[in-house]
Design an enzyme around this catalytic site. Structure first.
Site, PDB file in Angstrom:
ATOM      1  N   ASP A  35       0.676  -0.861  -0.196  1.00 13.33           N
ATOM      2  CA  ASP A  35      -0.023  -0.293  -0.499  1.00 13.33           C
ATOM      3  C   ASP A  35       0.931   1.304   0.278  1.00 13.33           C
ATOM      4  O   ASP A  35       1.283   1.232   0.646  1.00 13.33           O
ATOM      5  CB  ASP A  35      -0.794   0.009   0.974  1.00 13.33           C
ATOM      6  N   GLU A 217     -10.353  -2.518   3.760  1.00 13.34           N
ATOM      7  CA  GLU A 217      -9.473  -1.314   4.652  1.00 13.34           C
ATOM      8  C   GLU A 217      -8.870  -0.502   4.078  1.00 13.34           C
ATOM      9  O   GLU A 217      -9.809  -0.394   2.677  1.00 13.34           O
ATOM     10  CB  GLU A 217      -8.053  -2.680   3.857  1.00 13.34           C
TER      11      GLU A 217
HETATM   12  C1  FRU Z   1      -3.874  -3.861   3.153  1.00 18.02           C
HETATM   13  C2  FRU Z   1      -2.936  -3.236   4.066  1.00 18.02           C
HETATM   14  C3  FRU Z   1      -3.506  -2.917   5.388  1.00 18.02           C
HETATM   15  C4  FRU Z   1      -3.215  -3.086   5.647  1.00 18.02           C
HETATM   16  C5  FRU Z   1      -1.592  -3.220   5.103  1.00 18.02           C
HETATM   17  C6  FRU Z   1      -0.092  -4.832   5.385  1.00 18.02           C
HETATM   18  O1  FRU Z   1      -3.238  -4.290   1.612  1.00 18.02           O
HETATM   19  O2  FRU Z   1      -3.081  -5.294   4.426  1.00 18.02           O
HETATM   20  O3  FRU Z   1      -4.827  -3.172   5.755  1.00 18.02           O
HETATM   21  O4  FRU Z   1      -2.444  -1.945   7.234  1.00 18.02           O
HETATM   22  O5  FRU Z   1      -1.794  -3.856   3.398  1.00 18.02           O
HETATM   23  O6  FRU Z   1       0.780  -4.174   5.026  1.00 18.02           O
END
Ligand code: FRU
Length: 526
Positions: A35, A217
């Site tokens: 992300d 998310e």
């Molecule tokens: C989304 C996610 C988020 C989390 C991060 C962990 O892709 O799962 O929810 O904060 O990646 O790497």
């Protein structure tokens, strides 16, 4: 472990140096990323922090990597900004410029940058098993960061409370900080307020609604003027969902509505399933999934969030160009994963309802319209194609290619671009428009290496109506990706591809009748 993290890494201008390395999409030099985090504009630079494994090229050891760019196209990677340690992984979050020094981390004259991130606590922590929100701050324009000793600043004793996006809210009764985060497994966006970024009060929650088959998310919430009208402000709530997105696996949905400083209320028109798809009869759910509002109809655009503090209040988002279905297995080395292009988003009225349109940032945002860095490969006027094909300039390794056209499908049944095709026609990525179904279809089932994961070979489609008989396309191909912006960005499709090195042919074909093509241009960006 910490010795490698602490080792300063030289700044690198990232270019197309290794197989599949894109020219104008950000990749980490030799590690894993997911992300985008902490997107912020400050002192003339765009900062892109990102979920990073500093030790390898699969997910793990989550820390915030860091890159900066003056123009959102060419990025320089910097040392890890916020590192994991024995007690916590650093999950996704956001950065604000604390102009009023509300946190006390900076001074009135020199505001601190404050990161609000998720502490994913490990067994060695007293908070083990929970995810909570924490702060780190920088007083040197984002280059080095210190964790706040009062962390965490917000906990719900939940194992899945994460991804805080914080923004400054200005309402009738003054201003405050607002956080949107998720209770991921309850498909809820939770909203909090604060005066100082350290102490937070619960305001409201939203969800489940629309696509709710997977975890929610990386939310975001921001206002936009519909068609630029300052008297018609709507709020956009982005909610990423994994799995259960329209193309399968992970993807980003959005809602349009109002935010009154406490609660987000969606417009009726943005609710395909007000209680969530899980509440529907299974027969009705697939159709409702198509009716949800999607940031992208392709397989590879996830965790999109927007920049804070951008000049001229432009709203610019970036997504992670990947899908959790196969993310850890992409056939690239030593780096793995890239970001999408930055995309400017606006709201426009479509059949009376406010909808997002997206435009890729292909030029320095300060430089106005046009593609100053692009070199023309082809600039064709108006022509007709009847059951025939036209060869376009080949793809050029190490550069991104931009194809633009206005197509009147006319009597044709299909209009197809074949991209990165082999000379025998067996390999290629096909972007086609079907007049019978009014669908734009991106087919990567014969795009090259698809075998590295059983879910990779796929065909995606988006409903796209012709406008006055015209299909307007902007296609950006950058070595291992295809991003398609149709009808001025009303529909977007993003897919990764891994073509064979010798497959470089691009073709435009018309079948089942005759189509007219206007303003076909092909250009490259180094
Ligand atoms: C989304 C996610 C988020 C989390 C991060 C962990 O892709 O799962 O929810 O904060 O990646 O790497």
């Amino acid at each position: 472990m910490s010795s490698r993290l602490d080792a300063a890494r030289p700044e690198t201008a990232l270019a197309g140096t290794s197989r599949f390395r894109p020219a104008i999409h950000f990749t980490a030099r030799d590690t894993w990323l997911n992300d985008p985090n902490g997107l912020v504009f400050h002192d003339g630079l765009y900062h892109l922090f990102f979920q990073n494994n500093p030790y390898g090229n699969v997910w793990g050891n989550m820390s915030w990597g860091h890159a900066t760019s003056p123009d959102l196209l060419y990025w320089t990677e910097h040392p890890v900004a916020i590192a994991c340690d024995e007690t916590e992984d650093i999950f996704s979050g956001s950065v604000v410029v604390d102009h009023g020094n509300t946190s006390g981390f900076g001074t009135a004259g020199a505001p601190a940058l404050v990161a609000i991130y998720t502490s994913a606590y490990k067994a060695a922590s007293e908070h083990s098993g929970t995810q909570a929100q924490s702060l780190a701050f920088s007083t040197d324009a984002g280059m080095t960061w210190r964790k706040y000793e009062g962390n965490p600043v917000l906990t719900r004793n939940s194992a899945h409370f994460r991804d805080p996006k914080v923004f400054r809210y200005q309402g009738d009764h003054g201003s405050c900080w607002v956080m949107v985060a998720v209770e991921a497994q309850h498909q809820k966006v939770v909203i909090y307020r604060s005066d100082d970024l350290k102490s937070w009060d619960f305001l409201s929650d939203f969800g489940p609604a629309n696509a709710d088959a997977g975890e929610w998310e990386c939310p975001d919430l921001f206002p936009l003027a519909v068609d630029g009208d300052p008297a018609n402000i709507k709020w956009v709530l982005i909610v990423n969902v994994n799995p259960g997105a329209v193309a399968g696996g992970s993807g980003g949905q959005y809602f349009v509505g109002n935010f009154d400083g406490v609660r987000f209320t969606p417009d009726d028109g943005s609710l395909a399933a007000p209680e969530g798809l899980a509440s529907l009869d299974p027969e009705a759910a697939p159709a409702a999934l198509q009716q949800c509002l999607w940031l992208d109809w392709g397989r590879d655009c996830y965790a999109s969030v927007s920049f804070s503090n951008t000049p001229d209040s432009r709203r610019i988002i970036i997504g992670w160009m990947n899908n959790w279905d196969y993310a850890n297995e992409l056939p690239t080395d030593p780096w793995r994963s890239s970001m999408t292009l930055a995309r400017e988003v606006r709201l426009t009225a479509v059949d009376g309802a406010a909808r997002l349109i997206q435009k890729p940032v292909l030029a320095d945002p300060g430089a106005g319209e046009g593609l100053p860095a692009a070199t023309d490969q082809m600039n064709a006027g108006n022509f007709e194609l009847r059951n025939s094909s036209l060869r376009l300039p080949d793809g050029v390794p190490g550069t991104a290619q931009i194809i633009e056209a206005e197509i009147l499908p006319g009597t044709a049944e299909r209009v197809d671009f074949r991209l990165f095709g082999s000379s025998d026609g067996a390999e290629g990525t096909v972007l086609g428009y079907s007049t019978a179904t009014a669908q734009l279809i991106l087919d990567r089932s014969e795009s090259g290496n698809t075998r590295f994961h059983g879910k990779f070979a796929s065909v995606e489609s988006a409903p796209v109506e012709l406008e006055n008989g015209v299909l307007k396309l902007l296609i950006v191909v950058d070595h291992c990706s295809v991003e398609v912006f149709a009808q001025g960005g009303k529909a977007v499709l993003t897919d990764l591809i891994f073509p064979s090195p010798e497959s470089r042919e691009n073709w435009l074909s018309v079948s089942g009748g005759s189509a007219t093509v206007h303003n076909l241009t092909v250009s490259t960006i180094n």
